[in-house]
Design an enzyme around this catalytic site. Structure first.
Site, short mmCIF file in Angstrom:
data_model
loop_
_atom_site.label_atom_id
_atom_site.label_comp_id
_atom_site.label_asym_id
_atom_site.label_seq_id
_atom_site.Cartn_x
_atom_site.Cartn_y
_atom_site.Cartn_z
N HIS A 101 0.87 -1.18 0.00
CA HIS A 101 0.00 0.00 0.00
C HIS A 101 0.91 1.23 0.00
CE1 HIS A 101 -2.38 -3.06 2.19
NE2 HIS A 101 -3.46 -2.46 1.70
N ASP A 104 2.17 2.11 3.42
CA ASP A 104 3.18 1.19 3.96
C ASP A 104 4.58 1.73 3.70
OD1 ASP A 104 1.01 -0.54 4.35
OD2 ASP A 104 1.45 -1.69 2.53
N GLU A 232 -10.66 -6.88 -4.49
CA GLU A 232 -10.51 -7.92 -3.47
C GLU A 232 -11.80 -8.04 -2.65
OE1 GLU A 232 -7.76 -8.71 0.47
OE2 GLU A 232 -6.83 -7.89 -1.33
N ASP A 307 -11.06 -11.70 10.77
CA ASP A 307 -9.99 -11.87 9.79
C ASP A 307 -8.65 -11.99 10.52
OD1 ASP A 307 -8.81 -12.00 7.32
OD2 ASP A 307 -9.05 -9.89 6.83
#
Length: 437
Positions: A101, A104, A232, A307
């Site tokens: 990303h 990041d 996604e 998750d």
């Protein structure tokens, strides 16, 4: 410069009988599987965010991972330290790809222009590492979920100024992905959904999301990016209802907005199970609908309803997903990104390496099991026999539109008692598939 991962050894393949804790036992990049190398089938990647940005913090406790870049006084210096460490780790692991990303890689600035400038400066560092190491970019993406401006979504936000800001961010990251030779661009709509219908206009938000994705596709062609645009799917978390719930939902969205042939899916294992599906179901559905793009490899905990993003560790279970990948002929420009994180108590740099080694070996074992199933041929033969009637004259006439409802009714009435049920043989087939583990 020295990094947190300097003491880790260079990983090598040593074979299934090796007792070396830093050696791969099953993932041999050059091993030929059904005429292609294992590396070509899997195209494995390291996730920049979980591996180098995650700090072990959770809603109930402080961060547990101590990394030098977290303590840097200057955020850009911390980003440079992080990039150096990331490539030191990836070079030791020996994988061909990574994913990131924008946030990041570089810290957010006070304005979009400052954020873009910071990202560009850091990507010069990243690109130098890529050129030196040969590690490539599987996909890039923009973080459209962390900043408070996106608390009500990015593309689906009720404020068009937020939509515009998100569009500017995606434009820059898509161009950066293109500049770095990235093979795909991913959009994960973590905030593209709702928590209550009391303040939500579903039709309006669907239209906004469709327009946003069309803008991305238009810009991809404008700049000459030849990679694949990927969505996604995820059913929930952080929103209660996420619009890209699963593969079938995304397909309907793409068809509704005229985007079939332009966008595919990046399927995450843990997202599939959160949606009430198996990983192999989502892969098979995407392949059948022509939108299979790439995979995020991880697993969830069967006792938890969220998750957890753990590394895969059960090759027999994963072999059914790999079977669908093989049947589809592979992942094209996609690959297998380890979107997984070490546990909060796993605080040593070695733990990150062990996690990736285990995940790689698990995927390799699953691939080999799936290849043996295909080479044996029994499973595919039995499946074909189950549908053999559709290869006959009547089956072909039905699908060709040569028999209407009245003709089919007349045929059924003439048959008398009707066709006898036939066993689906599920238990025998499950036993057959398990034989190759």
């Amino acid at each position: 410069m020295s990094t947190a991962f300097d003491r880790l050894p260079q990983v090598r393949f040593a074979g299934p009988d090796s007792t070396d804790p830093f050696a791969l036992r099953h993932y041999d990049a050059n091993c030929q599987v059904l005429g292609r190398s294992m590396a070509d089938w899997l195209r494995p990647a390291v996730a920049y965010w979980h591996s180098f940005v995650g700090n072990g913090g959770d809603p109930f406790g402080a961060p547990t991972l101590e990394r030098p870049w977290f303590a840097a006084a200057d955020p850009m210096e911390g980003a440079r330290m992080k990039a150096d460490a990331a490539f030191a780790f990836m070079e030791r692991l020996g994988l061909p790809f990574f994913c990131f990303h924008d946030r990041d890689v570089a810290p957010e600035g006070a304005t979009l222009r400052e954020s873009n400038d910071r990202l560009d400066r850091m990507l010069e560092v990243v690109q130098a590492h890529m050129q030196r190491s040969g590690i490539r970019l599987l996909w890039g993406t923009a973080n459209l979920f962390s900043h408070p401006r996106y608390m009500a979504g990015a593309a689906t936000n009720p404020d068009p100024e937020v939509f515009a800001f998100a569009a500017g961010q995606v434009k820059h990251v898509l161009e950066a992905t293109h500049r770095l030779g990235g093979e795909n661009y991913v959009l994960w709509g973590g905030r593209e959904g709702y928590d209550t219908l009391l303040n939500t206009d579903l039709a309006r938000e669907d239209a906004q999301l469709g327009r946003f994705l069309k803008l991305v596709v238009e810009h991809k062609h404008r700049i000459g990016f030849r990679g694949t645009i990927l969505i996604e799917p995820k059913p929930m978390e952080p929103t209660k209802h996420q619009y890209d719930r699963d593969v079938a939902t995304v397909y309907g969205f793409l068809a509704r907005h005229g985007l079939l042939g332009e966008v595919k899916v990046n399927i995450e294992a843990n997202h599939a199970t959160l949606a009430g599906h198996s990983f192999e179901h989502e892969i098979a559905t995407a392949a059948a609908l022509g939108i299979l793009g790439s995979l995020d490899m991880n697993r969830g905990d069967p006792q938890n309803g969220w998750d957890t993003d753990q590394f895969p560790n059960n090759a027999q279970d994963l072999s059914l997903a790999m079977l669908e990948v093989l049947r589809a002929g592979g992942l094209g420009t996609g690959g297998i990104n380890f979107d997984a994180k070490i546990r909060r108590q796993s605080i040593d740099p070695e733990d990150l390496l062990q996690a990736h080694l285990g995940g790689l070996d698990c995927c390799a074992q699953a691939l080999l099991i799936a290849a043996r199933i295909l080479q044996d041929g029994t499973l595919d033969r039995l499946r074909a026999e189950r549908y053999a009637g559709w290869e006959g004259a009547t089956g072909k006439a039905i699908l060709a539109g040569e028999m209407d409802l009245a003709a089919l009714a007349a045929r059924a009435e003439a048959a008398g008692a009707g066709p006898a049920p036939r066993s689906g043989r599920q238990e025998a087939l499950e036993r057959l598939a398990a034989r190759f583990a």
